[in-house]
Design an enzyme around this catalytic site. Structure first.
Site, PDB file in Angstrom:
ATOM      1  N   ASP A 202       1.436  -1.161  -0.175  1.00  0.00           N
ATOM      2  CA  ASP A 202       0.564  -0.089   0.478  1.00  0.00           C
ATOM      3  C   ASP A 202       0.628   1.486  -0.032  1.00  0.00           C
ATOM      4  OD1 ASP A 202      -3.079   0.964   0.268  1.00  0.00           O
ATOM      5  OD2 ASP A 202      -1.770   1.678   2.446  1.00  0.00           O
ATOM      6  N   GLU A 257       1.418  -0.510  -4.620  1.00  0.00           N
ATOM      7  CA  GLU A 257       0.825   0.471  -5.388  1.00  0.00           C
ATOM      8  C   GLU A 257       1.160   1.545  -4.936  1.00  0.00           C
ATOM      9  OE1 GLU A 257      -3.236   2.425  -3.836  1.00  0.00           O
ATOM     10  OE2 GLU A 257      -1.371   2.493  -2.706  1.00  0.00           O
TER      11      GLU A 257
HETATM   12  C1  NOJ Z   1      -4.542   2.879  -0.940  1.00  0.00           C
HETATM   13  C2  NOJ Z   1      -5.244   1.788  -0.705  1.00  0.00           C
HETATM   14  O1  NOJ Z   1      -5.893   1.558  -2.070  1.00  0.00           O
HETATM   15  C3  NOJ Z   1      -6.309   2.540  -0.018  1.00  0.00           C
HETATM   16  O2  NOJ Z   1      -7.858   2.224   0.002  1.00  0.00           O
HETATM   17  C4  NOJ Z   1      -6.182   3.796   1.060  1.00  0.00           C
HETATM   18  O3  NOJ Z   1      -7.873   3.887   1.561  1.00  0.00           O
HETATM   19  C5  NOJ Z   1      -5.024   4.313   0.969  1.00  0.00           C
HETATM   20  N1  NOJ Z   1      -3.931   3.364   0.162  1.00  0.00           N
HETATM   21  C6  NOJ Z   1      -4.091   4.544   2.314  1.00  0.00           C
HETATM   22  O4  NOJ Z   1      -3.729   3.364   2.783  1.00  0.00           O
END
Ligand code: NOJ
Length: 546
Positions: A202, A257
């Site tokens: 993440d 991500e």
């Molecule tokens: C990316 C995640 O996919 C999202 O759902 C989240 O709100 C943010 N990162 C913060 O962790």
């Protein structure tokens, strides 16, 4: 599958709270997921990626983690998690879990101890606590804002402030602190030792901050020098993580991500001694437009060829509006990242479900024909749309409150799946249970059960495509060659004689002589490929038809 399975895998994303509810409390859970593993096998995916299942006060859908070595009791137990991994493996599915290293929940023991401790203490060093500005420290330490809206700083009773680039319930960790690094390495091993095949990281591009925490100036920072995005120091962390993943006899994998606009910068995360893959958000944000799709595909392939990493292709996830709703509208300025059409714009762009469905069918044939791995978001195989009319009081995404009710956030793509039946809960949970977000009554036409035996259903198209993808050596990892076509048609060849053609917006386009149609997203018109339609071909050459 080889140990490089990730280079060409089809990965299905499970937003677990909305996938299937085994306990009947309205929230999807591990029991529900285990019961649906046969569905996933039949769908023909190679792996699943599960969004955070850790204990969490749910201030951001589970991305506020209170403990990284456990499962939230609402979702199940650690023992059930281990059973799930074993059952998935027995059925030929790999399992990837989310890890959330940029921030914890404010309920995490580290943050609770930090609050109990004094300013300047070792406990506060796990996070980014600072004194405020202004005469009495009443102003935040700098001008950063939260991704969800509002200031990125919250003040605690003793007067200090802590940084949270997301919700106030998600304090950012201090990655300059060796104890933070050591803890995350131990967490990786904890799950790898339990058979986890990999992690989706993440916010992989925001963990490291400029130690001076300078104000944002509005000027574009030199690459690698933004105060908190895509800083060069991140790569040391990932080199270390890669060593850990590689130390397992079946090496474990990472997918980042990272919303990094510059594809060449993104490729740096994918050097051979760092992460394996990264989500291709460049492609995800492309509207239904041939030139833009082609440019994105070229950018991706060019950038990744420099580091030898495979591409990933993705149309939807739990942070963006479902692609059926994006494609079923006239082109509109689509926001970056988690943003979507603003409320004020929705009324001017009514959704055409039929158009969105037609294009979504074509899009998945494109997605699954491109070289690399592909990510599917739960429910897209059923043709679900973004639920845009959730009642205000049902909304849970912190974006809704933090934006001052200007941005409805991401709940509309997180509505629990319809599995069967004619009324809610549509088999999501046992009869009489109430899903945590209301499902549209129209979804009775889209349940998995209803699509099961319908040869023209979206579900069947997905199954046919994954089956062919497994059968055809040309698909998955590898290369592609563009063919000569009119501007609004994209066509490419792979391997020895596989072809994919997508008509975005041209007059019906003549398929090449001698080509056999393997799969089509919609009806063909006497050898012509209509607008908003894609086809998989073998034999014949598409070249020269332009
Ligand atoms: C990316 C995640 O996919 C999202 O759902 C989240 O709100 C943010 N990162 C913060 O962790």
């Amino acid at each position: 599958m080889t140990t490089q399975w990730w280079r060409g895998a089809v990965v299905y994303q499970i937003y677990i709270r909305s996938f299937a509810d085994g306990s009947g409390d309205g929230v999807g859970d591990i029991a529900g997921l285990r019961a649906r593993l046969p569905y996933l096998q039949r769908l023909g995916v190679d792996a699943i990626w599960i969004n955070p299942w850790y204990p969490s006060p749910l201030e951001d859908g589970g991305y506020d983690v209170a403990g990284y070595r456990d499962v939230d009791p609402v979702l199940g137990t650690l023992a059930e998690a281990e059973q799930l991994i074993a059952e998935a493996h027995a059925g030929g599915l790999r399992v990837i879990l989310d890890i959330v290293p940029n921030h914890t929940s404010k309920a995490h023991p580290w943050f609770r101890s930090a609050l109990d401790a004094k300013p300047g203490s070792a406990e506060r060093d796990f996070y980014l606590f600072r004194d405020g500005r202004g005469r009495d420290g009443e102003l935040p330490p700098n001008n950063w804002t939260s991704v969800f809206g509002g200031p990125a700083w919250t003040r605690v009773p003793d007067g200090q402030w802590y940084l949270h680039l997301f919700a106030p319930g998600q304090p950012d960790l201090n990655w300059a602190e060796p104890r933070v690094r050591a803890e995350f390495e131990a967490i990786l091993r904890f799950w790898f030792d339990r058979g986890m095949d990999g992690f989706r990281i993440d916010v992989a591009n925001m963990m490291v901050k400029d130690p001076a925490l300078p104000d944002l100036t509005g000027k574009v920072a030199a690459p690698g020098h933004h105060p908190y995005e895509d800083r060069d120091e991140l790569h040391d962390i990932y080199r270390r993580w890669r060593q850990i993943a590689d130390s397992y006899s079946e090496p474990r994998v990472f997918v980042a991500e990272a919303w990094v606009d510059d594809q060449d910068r993104l490729a740096l995360y994918l050097r051979p001694d760092e992460l394996h893959t990264a989500f291709n958000f460049d492609f995800l944000t492309v509207p239904w437009d041939a030139a833009q799709a082609r440019a994105s595909i070229d950018r991706t392939r060019h950038a990744l060829s420099a580091v030898g990493a495979p591409a990933t292709w993705v149309l939807s996830n739990h942070d963006v509006a479902r692609h059926l709703s994006r494609f079923g509208r006239p082109p509109h300025p689509q926001g970056r990242g988690i943003r979507y059409v603003q409320l004020s714009q929705l009324a001017q762009c009514p959704l055409d479900i039929e158009l969105g469905t037609r294009r979504s069918r074509a899009a998945v044939l494109l997605l699954l024909a491109l070289p690399g791995s592909a990510y599917l978001y739960q429910g897209e195989e059923l043709g679900l749309w973004e639920v845009e009319d959730l009642p205000d009081d049902a909304l849970r995404d912190p974006t809704w409150t933090q934006s001052g009710h200007l941005d409805r956030g991401r709940d509309g793509c997180r509505v629990p799946l319809p599995w069967s039946g004619d009324a809610a809960p549509f088999g999501f949970g046992p009869p009489g249970s109430t899903p945590w977000l209301p499902q549209p009554p129209e979804w009775k036409k889209l349940t998995a059960a209803r699509q099961e035996d319908d040869p023209g259903s979206m579900l069947q198209l997905y199954r046919d495509a994954t089956e062919l993808r497994h059968a055809l050596p040309a698909l998955g990892d590898g290369t592609m060659r563009w063919l000569d076509t009119p501007d609004e048609v994209l066509a490419f060849e792979r391997g020895d004689g596989f072809g994919c053609a997508v008509n975005f917006d041209a007059d019906p386009w003549p398929l090449p002589d001698g080509a056999t149609v393997l799969l089509a997203s919609g009806p063909l018109d006497d050898g012509l490929l209509p607008r908003d339609t894609a086809v998989w071909l073998c034999g014949g050459r598409t070249a020269g038809n332009g």
